[in-house]
Design a protein around this motif. Structure first.
Motif, PDB file in Angstrom:
ATOM      1  N   GLU A 488       5.158   6.080  -1.454  1.00  0.00           N
ATOM      2  CA  GLU A 488       3.947   5.629  -2.151  1.00  0.00           C
ATOM      3  C   GLU A 488       4.091   5.660  -3.673  1.00  0.00           C
ATOM      4  O   GLU A 488       3.710   4.690  -4.343  1.00  0.00           O
ATOM      5  CB  GLU A 488       2.749   6.471  -1.687  1.00  0.00           C
ATOM      6  N   LEU A 541       3.249   5.251   5.669  1.00  0.00           N
ATOM      7  CA  LEU A 541       2.011   5.883   6.127  1.00  0.00           C
ATOM      8  C   LEU A 541       2.008   6.080   7.643  1.00  0.00           C
ATOM      9  O   LEU A 541       1.440   7.060   8.145  1.00  0.00           O
ATOM     10  CB  LEU A 541       0.809   5.040   5.699  1.00  0.00           C
ATOM     11  N   GLN A 545       1.449   9.651   9.380  1.00  0.00           N
ATOM     12  CA  GLN A 545       0.461   9.807  10.451  1.00  0.00           C
ATOM     13  C   GLN A 545       1.111  10.376  11.704  1.00  0.00           C
ATOM     14  O   GLN A 545       0.545  11.267  12.354  1.00  0.00           O
ATOM     15  CB  GLN A 545      -0.172   8.455  10.766  1.00  0.00           C
ATOM     16  N   MET A 559      -5.250   5.774   7.093  1.00  0.00           N
ATOM     17  CA  MET A 559      -4.129   5.441   6.218  1.00  0.00           C
ATOM     18  C   MET A 559      -4.586   4.836   4.904  1.00  0.00           C
ATOM     19  O   MET A 559      -4.064   5.155   3.837  1.00  0.00           O
ATOM     20  CB  MET A 559      -3.162   4.494   6.934  1.00  0.00           C
ATOM     21  N   TYR A 562      -6.155   7.415   2.695  1.00  0.00           N
ATOM     22  CA  TYR A 562      -5.105   8.302   2.183  1.00  0.00           C
ATOM     23  C   TYR A 562      -4.382   7.644   1.015  1.00  0.00           C
ATOM     24  O   TYR A 562      -4.161   8.266  -0.038  1.00  0.00           O
ATOM     25  CB  TYR A 562      -4.125   8.623   3.316  1.00  0.00           C
ATOM     26  N   ALA A 563      -4.010   6.360   1.182  1.00  0.00           N
ATOM     27  CA  ALA A 563      -3.302   5.643   0.114  1.00  0.00           C
ATOM     28  C   ALA A 563      -4.200   5.499  -1.118  1.00  0.00           C
ATOM     29  O   ALA A 563      -3.737   5.665  -2.256  1.00  0.00           O
ATOM     30  CB  ALA A 563      -2.868   4.270   0.617  1.00  0.00           C
TER      31      ALA A 563
END
Length: 594
Positions: A488, A541, A545, A559, A562-563
């Motif tokens: 990321e 991701l 997970q 996801m 989260y991002a």
């Protein structure tokens, strides 16, 4: 034999086969594909293959299933033909487990031991099995319930068959038939045909054990039938090899030759010794336990005799199926033989997905190379690879969709859903790569050139995206959540670089340093690079997970949220990584003149 007895016999056979089926399915789910994975990875020697083949078959209660699996492994190039021989030998020994269990019916003696007799054991394990299977909806206890229920139904089927055939010994026609079976060739043929029809030597031997309750089956009749049953079980593997690679067909023929040669050798030894010494047990009536022991003895002795000649079996199969053995194409990994084992089929699908990612990464590097030096043959190769990827995507989706009705564990269900999403992400990476190749083709045909600074900027961005792809492929293949955490911040660095490059290129356009056509192509390229990085982020991701420690955490893992959180707020480690990647990749373009 009355019609009532015939109907009861058919009902008993149906119960017996149904019990074997649900018991085998339960054992397969209980193993979760682990035994098959061991079989796939640990067959480095023939001796080890024999042990593993025996173990796997004893657990899943089907030599046919094991040999079909072996044919699939050979077809996919996972297992060599020489490795398959040992597994096939071991499978023949492991398949005797069912008959040995059924032989418990001959136990006599203390009341404690009598509990192991099928008529006592069947009701007990059936009740336990029904309770576990009915009231526990999932998990290992549910699978154990299915196994016990299968055993119970199998034993009830056995007892039903025995009851229907109890009066056969009084029939002169039946006694004459048993005398006819004493002819080795006739007995061999009957055993092979019966097993070929129901495609299970365990089941056909079980039926023979039930028939022995009549008290009218002598050793001389049972022996050739049992040998024929071992030959008949090869039908399943032979059928599964239709349409497979040459080596897969050869593996099926190794199984056939092993049983044919073993049966011939055993017949010669038996009838030769009897002709010379008149074996005292030749006319003795067989019981469930003596049939089970003869079945075991035949397979152990045959393996001991043919083990030193395993390479000759391979040569014989090669002589039968002639031609060069070409390497299997990617689609052979997704062999239909693996569909009966969902855990293994998912692993094979994941291997194919990784192969697909390799094709996408190769196309990316090939496409960006065309921006510097266009070559028609290289472009055609990239286009062919893209076509192969599209075909593999269709094949993978169809394969996974055929698994949707399987009884997955929670982990397998998540893996199945993840794979369907991952395929789409990798396919899109491939699409954006072919977009880059087509833009390079247009530049070459229309003689469009970028400025030197623009080319240098693209080289820096190419390095960042190339490293991002390599990191993503590496952590996905290794299921490395720690490395996935690095994706990321690098993806955000790529986003930052594309924004900087857009601004710099617009400035060049305003100054007239490049043409409008060139400027439009440059901006399209930036979009392709950015989209590739986005799909790498998606893959990372999925890995994060997948590695959540609890099912609840997996279900609650969003996801996108989260991002978004990482981009908006970050964390200590995230910020450190982003700063490092920014310095490594973005600073290289900041120091250039626009």
């Amino acid at each position: 034999m009355s019609w009532d007895s015939v109907i009861t016999l058919l009902g008993g056979v149906a119960l017996f086969l149904f019990g074997m089926n649900i018991m085998g399915n339960g054992l397969e789910k209980m193993s979760g594909g682990r035994l098959e994975r061991i079989l796939e990875r640990m067959t480095s020697s023939t001796g080890k293959g024999v042990l593993l083949g025996c173990l796997v078959t004893a657990v899943i209660q089907s030599s046919s299933a094991t040999t079909v699996m072996v044919v699939g492994f050979v077809n996919a190039g996972i297992m060599k033909l020489t490795q398959a021989v040992g597994v096939i030998m071991g499978a023949n020994i492991g398949t005797t487990a069912t008959s040995l269990l059924l032989g418990l019916g001959d136990i006599s003696g203390s009341s404690l031991l009598s509990l192991l007799k099928p008529e006592m054991l069947a009701p007990i394990i059936s009740v336990v099995g029904v309770v576990l299977y009915t009231f526990i909806r999932s998990g290992k206890k549910h699978d154990i319930g299915q196994i016990l229920l299968g055993f119970g139904v199998l034993f009830f089927g056995m007892l039903t068959m025995e009851q229907s055939m109890g009066g056969l010994s009084e029939l002169e026609g039946f006694r004459n038939l048993m005398i006819a079976f004493s002819n080795p060739l006739f007995g061999l043929a009957i055993g092979a045909v019966m097993t070929g029809i129901i495609q299970s030597s365990s089941a056909s031997v079980g039926i023979l054990q039930a028939l022995s309750a009549s008290g009218a089956i002598p050793f001389s009749a049972a022996a050739p039938i049992i040998l024929g049953q071992n030959i008949g079980t090869c039908v399943t593997a032979l059928l599964s090899s239709i349409g497979a690679s040459r080596n897969a067909k050869r593996a099926a023929f190794v199984h056939l030759y092993f049983n044919i040669i073993g049966s011939i050798v055993f017949l010669i030894l038996l009838y030769g010794v009897h002709a010379l010494f008149q074996l005292p047990f030749w006319d003795d009536m067989m019981t469930r336990s003596t049939i089970a022991m003869f079945h075991l003895t035949f397979n152990v002795v045959t393996t001991a005799i043919l083990f030193p000649f395993s390479r000759l079996l391979v040569k014989l199969s090669i002589m039968t199926v002639r031609g060069d053995s070409s390497e299997p194409d990617y689609s052979s990994i997704l062999d239909e033989r693996f569909l009966s084992s969902p855990a293994l089929a998912l692993d094979m699908a994941q291997d194919a997905v990784i192969s697909m990612s390799d094709m996408a990464i190769s196309n990316f590097h090939g496409s960006v190379a065309l921006l510097e030096h266009f070559d028609d043959r290289a472009f055609d190769h990239i286009a062919e690879t893209e076509t192969s990827m599209d075909k593999l995507e269709v094949h993978l989706n169809q394969y996974l969709l055929r698994l949707t009705d399987r009884d997955f564990t929670s982990a397998e269900n998540m893996q199945h859903s993840e794979l369907l999403h991952v395929i789409g992400d990798i396919e899109r990476i491939g699409d954006y790569s072919i977009n880059i190749a087509e833009l390079a083709q247009r530049m070459a045909h229309e003689n469009i050139l970028f400025t030197q600074n623009a080319r240098t900027e693209l080289q820096a961005l190419t390095r960042a995206v190339g490293d991002l792809l390599a990191m993503t492929r590496r952590c996905y293949a290794a299921n490395d959540a720690a490395e996935a955490e690095h994706i990321e911040p690098l993806e955000e660095t790529v986003d930052l670089m594309t924004e900087v490059l857009k601004s710099r290129h617009i400035l060049r356009l305003k100054r007239g340093d490049c043409t409008i056509e060139g400027g439009a192509l440059f901006l399209e390229l930036l979009i392709d690079y950015e989209r590739i990085a986005d799909h790498c982020s998606n893959l990372a991701l999925y890995i994060i997970q997948r590695n959540q420690t609890h099912d609840r955490a997996v279900l609650e893992f969003d996801m996108h949220a989260y991002a978004h959180h990482l981009h908006a707020e970050g964390s200590g480690e995230y910020n450190v990584l982003f700063a490092a990647y920014e310095k490594e990749y973005a600073d290289a373009i900041r120091n250039l003149e626009p």
